[in-house]
Structures are given as structure tokens and as C-alpha cells.
Design a protein around this motif. Structure first.
Motif, PDB file in Angstrom:
ATOM      1  N   ARG A 157       7.388 -56.359  95.625  1.00  0.00           N
ATOM      2  CA  ARG A 157       8.428 -57.393  95.793  1.00  0.00           C
ATOM      3  C   ARG A 157       9.317 -57.056  96.989  1.00  0.00           C
ATOM      4  O   ARG A 157       9.679 -57.934  97.775  1.00  0.00           O
ATOM      5  CB  ARG A 157       9.251 -57.500  94.506  1.00  0.00           C
ATOM      6  N   ALA A 160       7.507 -57.946 100.164  1.00  0.00           N
ATOM      7  CA  ALA A 160       7.456 -59.404 100.348  1.00  0.00           C
ATOM      8  C   ALA A 160       8.807 -59.944 100.820  1.00  0.00           C
ATOM      9  O   ALA A 160       8.869 -60.767 101.745  1.00  0.00           O
ATOM     10  CB  ALA A 160       7.029 -60.079  99.048  1.00  0.00           C
ATOM     11  N   ILE A 161       9.889 -59.474 100.210  1.00  0.00           N
ATOM     12  CA  ILE A 161      11.230 -59.931 100.608  1.00  0.00           C
ATOM     13  C   ILE A 161      11.540 -59.483 102.030  1.00  0.00           C
ATOM     14  O   ILE A 161      12.095 -60.244 102.827  1.00  0.00           O
ATOM     15  CB  ILE A 161      12.288 -59.423  99.610  1.00  0.00           C
ATOM     16  N   SER A 162      11.173 -58.254 102.361  1.00  0.00           N
ATOM     17  CA  SER A 162      11.418 -57.746 103.717  1.00  0.00           C
ATOM     18  C   SER A 162      10.644 -58.551 104.754  1.00  0.00           C
ATOM     19  O   SER A 162      11.170 -58.865 105.830  1.00  0.00           O
ATOM     20  CB  SER A 162      11.046 -56.273 103.805  1.00  0.00           C
ATOM     21  N   ALA A 163       9.413 -58.904 104.453  1.00  0.00           N
ATOM     22  CA  ALA A 163       8.621 -59.721 105.371  1.00  0.00           C
ATOM     23  C   ALA A 163       9.255 -61.097 105.549  1.00  0.00           C
ATOM     24  O   ALA A 163       9.339 -61.620 106.675  1.00  0.00           O
ATOM     25  CB  ALA A 163       7.188 -59.850 104.861  1.00  0.00           C
ATOM     26  N   GLU A 164       9.733 -61.676 104.461  1.00  0.00           N
ATOM     27  CA  GLU A 164      10.389 -62.985 104.531  1.00  0.00           C
ATOM     28  C   GLU A 164      11.643 -62.914 105.404  1.00  0.00           C
ATOM     29  O   GLU A 164      11.847 -63.760 106.283  1.00  0.00           O
ATOM     30  CB  GLU A 164      10.741 -63.449 103.124  1.00  0.00           C
ATOM     31  N   TRP A 165      12.466 -61.893 105.192  1.00  0.00           N
ATOM     32  CA  TRP A 165      13.691 -61.762 105.984  1.00  0.00           C
ATOM     33  C   TRP A 165      13.388 -61.434 107.442  1.00  0.00           C
ATOM     34  O   TRP A 165      14.122 -61.851 108.343  1.00  0.00           O
ATOM     35  CB  TRP A 165      14.645 -60.750 105.362  1.00  0.00           C
ATOM     36  N   THR A 166      12.308 -60.723 107.704  1.00  0.00           N
ATOM     37  CA  THR A 166      11.919 -60.467 109.092  1.00  0.00           C
ATOM     38  C   THR A 166      11.653 -61.791 109.802  1.00  0.00           C
ATOM     39  O   THR A 166      12.105 -62.002 110.929  1.00  0.00           O
ATOM     40  CB  THR A 166      10.673 -59.567 109.141  1.00  0.00           C
ATOM     41  N   MET A 167      10.950 -62.679 109.152  1.00  0.00           N
ATOM     42  CA  MET A 167      10.662 -63.986 109.743  1.00  0.00           C
ATOM     43  C   MET A 167      11.934 -64.798 109.936  1.00  0.00           C
ATOM     44  O   MET A 167      12.122 -65.439 110.971  1.00  0.00           O
ATOM     45  CB  MET A 167       9.662 -64.764 108.882  1.00  0.00           C
ATOM     46  N   ILE A 168      12.827 -64.779 108.955  1.00  0.00           N
ATOM     47  CA  ILE A 168      14.070 -65.547 109.047  1.00  0.00           C
ATOM     48  C   ILE A 168      14.965 -65.012 110.165  1.00  0.00           C
ATOM     49  O   ILE A 168      15.462 -65.769 110.995  1.00  0.00           O
ATOM     50  CB  ILE A 168      14.815 -65.530 107.691  1.00  0.00           C
ATOM     51  N   ARG A 177       9.977 -65.625 118.776  1.00  0.00           N
ATOM     52  CA  ARG A 177      10.615 -64.546 118.023  1.00  0.00           C
ATOM     53  C   ARG A 177      11.702 -63.917 118.870  1.00  0.00           C
ATOM     54  O   ARG A 177      11.638 -63.894 120.101  1.00  0.00           O
ATOM     55  CB  ARG A 177       9.613 -63.449 117.652  1.00  0.00           C
TER      56      ARG A 177
END
Length: 194
Positions: A157, A160-168, A177
């Protein structure tokens, strides 16, 4: 599990570890999202480690930005009383040369100061501190777009959250980027941030 805790510790250590990179810049003082060497091999990516004082000197360059930085410092100072913040990712328009960003976009990664005996005690803790942890409360009370991520969550988890925040945090409106930064919370608390 012990393996999960070890993986989280290694993950956090890799993020906070300072990279000594030669910056190839599009904007003066702002690195690109991905750094390449002369052979086009990747030599660095966001988040770039940066002490708070350096980040603040670079990006709090006008009254509006200084006000956002001060609100951010107040929020982090309040959080220190209830959790053990480790590092913060900051990105978005605040981590650019835009003169008038509306807010400061950040994700604070933290550890709990005490273990919880059961899910009910954890829920009670979150309810007690609902003015500091949920993004809506942080936006309402501090005018910041900030989220908190507990490093104690399952590794899958957390990744997954870190990957999501990287994109944001690294996204531009045109789909390209941009860089974002990793601020060790200790660099805000040692008196150097003033």
C-alpha cells in the motif's frame, strides 16, 4: 512483519538519502524531473533531497510564497506533537518559478509515536486529531494541499500511495514531468529553518 518493517525502513532511507548530482536545468535553480548523463543514462530522479532552509530560500521568494511557507511550518510544528514526521515531498506550482501559487502541495510521511492496541484505539487517535491529519482539515485550517501517509501501513500500500503521489507532485498541466523535493523533517526542527 519484520520483513515489511525492514523494507519500509530501506524505502524511507533511499528517499531521504542525499544525492550529489550535477543538475541540468530548464529553469535556473530547478532540476528536471529526470537527470541524464552524457550517455543518456538516468542518474537521478525526483524527489530530490533538499534541507528545508535551502528549499525555503529558493522558493519563498515573495510575500505570498513566504506566507505559504510559514503556514506549512506551523502545520508541521503542530504535527510533531502527535506523530513523528520523517520526510515531506513538496511539488506542484510551489516548487516552480510561478510567482503566485495558490497553495503548497505536499505529502508528509510519518510514524506513530506509540503502537495501537487495536483498530478502535487507532480510530480514536485519528478522530482526536482530525484537525491536523485529513487533507480537507489541513486545507480548511492552513490553506495547504497536504496529505499525511503513515509509514506503518503495509508495504504494498505504501508503494502504491508513493507512486500515486509521485505522479501528482511531478505532473504539469501539459502532461510533462517536473521535479519535486524531499525535505527531511529534522531539517525543519533543528533551528536552521528560521
Amino acid at each position: 512483519t519484520l520483513a515489511s518493517k525492514t523494507t519500509v525502513a530501506k524505502f524511507a532511507g533511499l528517499i531521504v538519502e542525499r544525492l550529489e548530482l550535477e543538475m541540468v536545468e530548464k529553469q535556473p535553480g530547478i532540476p528536471p524531473a529526470i537527470l541524464f548523463n552524457a550517455d543518456q543514462r538516468v542518474i537521478g530522479t525526483s524527489p530530490y533531497p533538499c534541507p528545508w532552509i535551502e528549499f525555503k530560500q529558493r522558493f519563498a521568494f515573495n510575500p505570498q510564497r513566504r506566507a505559504l511557507a510559514e503556514k506549512f511550518e506551523a502545520w508541521v510544528g503542530s504535527l510533531v506533537t502527535i506523530v513523528a514526521p520523517e520526510f515531506i515531498w513538496i511539488g506542484g506550482s510551489y516548487a516552480s518559478d510561478k510567482p503566485d501559487p495558490n497553495d503548497l502541495d505536499a505529502v508528509l510521511f510519518y510514524r506513530y509515536r506509540q503502537p495501537f492496541a487495536d483498530p478502535q484505539s487507532h480510530a480514536a487517535f485519528l478522530n482526536t486529531h482530525r484537525a491536523l491529519l485529513p487533507p480537507a482539515a489541513v486545507k480548511r485550517d492552513y490553506g495547504l494541499d497536504c496529505a499525511c501517509v503513515a509509514l506503518s501501513m503495509p508495504v504494498e500500500r505504501l508503494i502504491a500511495i508513493s507512486a500515486e503521489w509521485t505522479m501528482i507532485l511531478s505532473g504539469n498541466p501539459d502532461g510533462s514531468r517536473r521535479a519535486f523535493y524531499c525535505i527531511p523533517v529534522a531539517s525543519m526542527l533543528d533551528g536552521a529553518a528560521t
